[in-house]
Structure formats: structure tokens, C-alpha cells
Design a protein around this motif. Sequence first.
Motif, PDB file in Angstrom:
ATOM      1  N   LEU A 285      -4.457   4.146  -7.481  1.00  0.00           N
ATOM      2  CA  LEU A 285      -5.776   3.769  -6.972  1.00  0.00           C
ATOM      3  C   LEU A 285      -5.771   2.351  -6.407  1.00  0.00           C
ATOM      4  CD1 LEU A 285      -8.198   5.235  -9.682  1.00  0.00           C
ATOM      5  CD2 LEU A 285      -7.847   6.047  -7.346  1.00  0.00           C
ATOM      6  N   LEU A 286      -4.878   1.509  -6.931  1.00  0.00           N
ATOM      7  CA  LEU A 286      -4.796   0.150  -6.406  1.00  0.00           C
ATOM      8  C   LEU A 286      -4.373   0.157  -4.943  1.00  0.00           C
ATOM      9  CD1 LEU A 286      -4.948  -2.894  -6.869  1.00  0.00           C
ATOM     10  CD2 LEU A 286      -2.557  -2.839  -7.609  1.00  0.00           C
ATOM     11  N   SER A 287      -3.485   1.075  -4.577  1.00  0.00           N
ATOM     12  CA  SER A 287      -3.077   1.151  -3.168  1.00  0.00           C
ATOM     13  C   SER A 287      -4.259   1.516  -2.276  1.00  0.00           C
ATOM     14  CB  SER A 287      -1.947   2.176  -3.000  1.00  0.00           C
ATOM     15  OG  SER A 287      -2.398   3.489  -3.286  1.00  0.00           O
ATOM     16  N   VAL A 288      -5.160   2.349  -2.795  1.00  0.00           N
ATOM     17  CA  VAL A 288      -6.369   2.695  -2.040  1.00  0.00           C
ATOM     18  C   VAL A 288      -7.314   1.501  -1.981  1.00  0.00           C
ATOM     19  CG1 VAL A 288      -8.349   4.256  -1.920  1.00  0.00           C
ATOM     20  CG2 VAL A 288      -6.131   5.107  -2.712  1.00  0.00           C
ATOM     21  N   ALA A 289      -7.412   0.754  -3.104  1.00  0.00           N
ATOM     22  CA  ALA A 289      -8.304  -0.407  -3.147  1.00  0.00           C
ATOM     23  C   ALA A 289      -7.833  -1.523  -2.233  1.00  0.00           C
ATOM     24  CB  ALA A 289      -8.415  -0.920  -4.583  1.00  0.00           C
ATOM     25  N   LEU A 290      -6.538  -1.587  -1.939  1.00  0.00           N
ATOM     26  CA  LEU A 290      -6.022  -2.631  -1.068  1.00  0.00           C
ATOM     27  C   LEU A 290      -6.394  -2.408   0.393  1.00  0.00           C
ATOM     28  CD1 LEU A 290      -2.428  -3.345  -2.440  1.00  0.00           C
ATOM     29  CD2 LEU A 290      -4.420  -4.835  -2.517  1.00  0.00           C
ATOM     30  N   ILE A 291      -6.737  -1.181   0.762  1.00  0.00           N
ATOM     31  CA  ILE A 291      -7.058  -0.882   2.163  1.00  0.00           C
ATOM     32  C   ILE A 291      -8.265  -1.688   2.649  1.00  0.00           C
ATOM     33  CG2 ILE A 291      -7.763   0.930   3.762  1.00  0.00           C
ATOM     34  CD1 ILE A 291      -6.078   2.881   2.147  1.00  0.00           C
ATOM     35  N   PRO A 292      -9.398  -1.703   1.916  1.00  0.00           N
ATOM     36  CA  PRO A 292     -10.501  -2.563   2.384  1.00  0.00           C
ATOM     37  C   PRO A 292     -10.144  -4.043   2.339  1.00  0.00           C
ATOM     38  CG  PRO A 292     -11.011  -1.613   0.237  1.00  0.00           C
ATOM     39  CD  PRO A 292      -9.805  -0.896   0.752  1.00  0.00           C
ATOM     40  N   GLY A 293      -9.215  -4.442   1.461  1.00  0.00           N
ATOM     41  CA  GLY A 293      -8.775  -5.828   1.440  1.00  0.00           C
ATOM     42  C   GLY A 293      -8.088  -6.214   2.733  1.00  0.00           C
ATOM     43  N   VAL A 294      -7.232  -5.324   3.224  1.00  0.00           N
ATOM     44  CA  VAL A 294      -6.574  -5.575   4.512  1.00  0.00           C
ATOM     45  C   VAL A 294      -7.599  -5.565   5.636  1.00  0.00           C
ATOM     46  CG1 VAL A 294      -4.884  -4.683   6.157  1.00  0.00           C
ATOM     47  CG2 VAL A 294      -4.390  -4.624   3.708  1.00  0.00           C
TER      48      VAL A 294
ATOM     49  N   ILE B 180       0.835  -1.198   0.000  1.00  0.00           N
ATOM     50  CA  ILE B 180       0.000   0.000   0.000  1.00  0.00           C
ATOM     51  C   ILE B 180       0.872   1.252   0.000  1.00  0.00           C
ATOM     52  CG2 ILE B 180      -1.545   1.385   1.444  1.00  0.00           C
ATOM     53  CD1 ILE B 180      -2.957  -1.200   2.228  1.00  0.00           C
ATOM     54  N   PHE B 181       1.888   1.283   0.865  1.00  0.00           N
ATOM     55  CA  PHE B 181       2.753   2.457   0.961  1.00  0.00           C
ATOM     56  C   PHE B 181       3.701   2.566  -0.236  1.00  0.00           C
ATOM     57  CE2 PHE B 181       1.585   1.697   5.431  1.00  0.00           C
ATOM     58  CZ  PHE B 181       1.121   2.962   5.766  1.00  0.00           C
ATOM     59  N   VAL B 182       4.259   1.446  -0.683  1.00  0.00           N
ATOM     60  CA  VAL B 182       5.205   1.485  -1.809  1.00  0.00           C
ATOM     61  C   VAL B 182       4.500   1.897  -3.089  1.00  0.00           C
ATOM     62  CG1 VAL B 182       6.744   0.107  -3.246  1.00  0.00           C
ATOM     63  CG2 VAL B 182       6.752  -0.207  -0.769  1.00  0.00           C
ATOM     64  N   ILE B 183       3.338   1.286  -3.360  1.00  0.00           N
ATOM     65  CA  ILE B 183       2.594   1.630  -4.573  1.00  0.00           C
ATOM     66  C   ILE B 183       2.190   3.096  -4.561  1.00  0.00           C
ATOM     67  CG2 ILE B 183       0.457   1.211  -5.842  1.00  0.00           C
ATOM     68  CD1 ILE B 183       0.622  -1.708  -4.955  1.00  0.00           C
ATOM     69  N   PHE B 184       1.681   3.559  -3.426  1.00  0.00           N
ATOM     70  CA  PHE B 184       1.252   4.952  -3.345  1.00  0.00           C
ATOM     71  C   PHE B 184       2.436   5.899  -3.507  1.00  0.00           C
ATOM     72  CE2 PHE B 184       0.381   8.869  -1.037  1.00  0.00           C
ATOM     73  CZ  PHE B 184      -0.840   9.239  -1.579  1.00  0.00           C
ATOM     74  N   PHE B 185       3.563   5.610  -2.849  1.00  0.00           N
ATOM     75  CA  PHE B 185       4.713   6.512  -2.887  1.00  0.00           C
ATOM     76  C   PHE B 185       5.318   6.601  -4.290  1.00  0.00           C
ATOM     77  CE2 PHE B 185       9.332   7.156  -2.612  1.00  0.00           C
ATOM     78  CZ  PHE B 185       9.370   8.396  -2.000  1.00  0.00           C
ATOM     79  N   THR B 186       5.542   5.465  -4.948  1.00  0.00           N
ATOM     80  CA  THR B 186       6.184   5.483  -6.267  1.00  0.00           C
ATOM     81  C   THR B 186       5.312   6.180  -7.302  1.00  0.00           C
ATOM     82  OG1 THR B 186       5.305   3.261  -6.679  1.00  0.00           O
ATOM     83  CG2 THR B 186       7.566   3.428  -5.849  1.00  0.00           C
ATOM     84  N   ASN B 187       4.023   5.902  -7.297  1.00  0.00           N
ATOM     85  CA  ASN B 187       3.140   6.521  -8.282  1.00  0.00           C
ATOM     86  C   ASN B 187       2.854   7.981  -7.952  1.00  0.00           C
ATOM     87  OD1 ASN B 187       2.115   4.273 -10.252  1.00  0.00           O
ATOM     88  ND2 ASN B 187       2.082   3.332  -8.232  1.00  0.00           N
ATOM     89  N   ALA B 188       2.776   8.314  -6.659  1.00  0.00           N
ATOM     90  CA  ALA B 188       2.596   9.719  -6.288  1.00  0.00           C
ATOM     91  C   ALA B 188       3.816  10.540  -6.684  1.00  0.00           C
ATOM     92  CB  ALA B 188       2.342   9.838  -4.788  1.00  0.00           C
ATOM     93  N   THR B 189       5.000   9.936  -6.636  1.00  0.00           N
ATOM     94  CA  THR B 189       6.212  10.639  -7.055  1.00  0.00           C
ATOM     95  C   THR B 189       6.120  11.042  -8.515  1.00  0.00           C
ATOM     96  OG1 THR B 189       7.566   9.423  -5.452  1.00  0.00           O
ATOM     97  CG2 THR B 189       8.716  10.443  -7.310  1.00  0.00           C
TER      98      THR B 189
END
Length: 350
Positions: A88-97, A51-60
Motif C-alpha cells: 500500500l505504501l507504493s500506492v501512497a507514494l503516487i500522490p506524493g510524486v 514505487i515499482f520495486v516496493i510493489f513488485f517485491t510485496n506482490a511477489t
Amino acid sequence: MNFSAGEMVDNCSDSTGAGNCTWAEPTGLVPSYPDITGWLQFSITTQFLLIFVIFFTNATVLVLVAYFKTLQNLENSFIVSMAVADGLLSVALIPGVDITLNPTRASNKYACLLLWCSIMFSSTASAFSLLALSLDRYLKIVYPLHHYMTSAWACGILAFVWSYTFITTFLLPFVGVNGIKDQSFVCFDFKDVFNIAHLQFQCYVNGLAPFLVMFVMYGKILAVVWEKLRAESDQIPAGAEGEEAGRGKKWLRRELKVIKKLTMVLGTTAAAWIPTTCMLLRQIYDPTYYPTFQTRVILSTLTYMNSAVNPLLYSLRLRPFREALSKICCRRCQGPTAVHPSGGSSTDPA
């Protein structure tokens, strides 16, 4: 097609009063998974990290494009689209967790659809954005003297990608095209959640088809590059010296980098998507097959990791992005002022 790491419904109970907790199958459709505590912990930890890696790399990538006007061009619009989809996948993973930690919530029909449709939406949008980026590179390399990709075409393609993806992966299941008939469904069994015909459509049209089209395009690109390499080597005599030979070697190195990057594109895409799609297709056509929890964790992790490495393969490896990133890093390290060689100091305008 992606799978959440939370594959189990929590039937954990302490029936002996001695603190013994066991995992039991929720329905007759799903076999029990003995001794999966370690894999469950690995799955949850991996999802948190992704969640953090996907969000950080794409936000960069998005910050760099927004901050530097030199990066706001036609080709980078496809990179931005892919970064948004992967982010958006990092956001979608939050309800999965959340469902993994609180499995009882998976019994809600709309919560289950929201979980899977969000993951399918972001993953499919990323795949088609990558296809659009590949098409742009294909046209530039195979037809360098023509200008097929204009701003209007790029906007139209991206509008189609996002609207088509939203309708097929998100809207249709919510308006009734799903496999949930009653409250006894199993949220982590795709054949229970999705309509079989719709699931086949997702696998073939939104899963395998984009990869096959990219495979054909990259095959053509490699053939064109190879022909140019042969033509260039034939034009430069053996032992040639001077500026002409230097240009030929420089061009050769550049084209070899293109071949290397295209090989990485196909390799990472194939490793991330094809095994998971094939597993799902087997599950659709073979009612007796049900993949193990460990298999699903491994394949889902590979698929999610693709969204984390996409920025490294398609944007941050490009020189303009590297230079923009280095400028930001240098400014943070040096502070607001920079010392000039003459000994004076002034505000850094970059």
C-alpha cells in the motif's frame, strides 16, 4: 514516520522574461532551499523506482501465498499482512510524486491529508505487522512447548492492528484532529498539517514503541539461543564423532542463522525508522530547527526502502518461499512440458 520527497511549494516564476526560475519560500515558516534542482530530480527518480520495486517485491509474496497452499499457514499470515501494508505504501507514494511535480495541489487541505495519512497508515500497519510476526517468533523460540498463538489469536491480532492503525493514522486527522486551521498552511510542514499531540502520539506510540518492544523480545530470544548453544556444546564431548555430533553441528548452524537474521531485523528497522523519528521529534520540540531538503530526501528514502527490503528479509529468505518461487521460475523457463530422464516428455504437474 515518513516524509515525501516533494518538500517544496512551487513558487517558480519567470519574472525577468529570460527563463530564469528561482525557488522562493512559500511562508515565513519554511526557509528557502537554494540550488536544489539536482536533489529534486534525485528525489523524483528515487520515488518512481521505489514505487515499482516496493510493489513488485510485496506482490511477489502475495502471489506465492495465494498460489501455493503449503504457504497458507499461521506464521505466514503475519508476513502477508506486512506485505499488504508495504504494498500500500507504493500506492501512497503516487500522490506524493504527483504533488512533487505539481506543487500547487498541496494547497488543498484534503489532498494534503490524504497524502500524509496514506503514508502514515501503510507505514504504521507494516510496523505493527512486523511486531506481530516478531511476537509469534518470540513465543515459538522462548516457549517452544506451549501453543500460545492460535488461528483465533492471529486473526484477532491482525484485526486489531489494521483497525487501530486506520483509526489513529487515517480517521482522526480527517474528523478534525489536525493542525490545519486556515488556508495558509504548509503541506510539507508536519506541524502545520497535524495536531502536535497527535504527532507526538504517532512518534512515541506508533513509531518508537514497536521498535523498543521488538528490541526487548529479540534480546530475550538471543539470550535463550545462547543458553541452548552452551547447553548443546556441553552435552557433546570434545572430539565426539558420529550421528550425535552431526546433529549438534547441524543444530548449531541453524541457531547461528537465527542470530544472524535477528541482527539484520534490528539493524534494518533501526536504520530506517529511528533517524526519521528523531528528526521529527526535534522539529516538534525545537521551533528554530528545520531540516534541510537534502536531509529529508535521504531519510525518507531510507524509510521507503525498508518497505522494499522487508519481503527479502522476512519471506523470500525462507526456504518454503524460495522453493515456491523457484518452481514458478522453472515452469516459466521450461515451458508447459518437461523432458524426463527416460527420454519421454509429459506435462509438468507442478
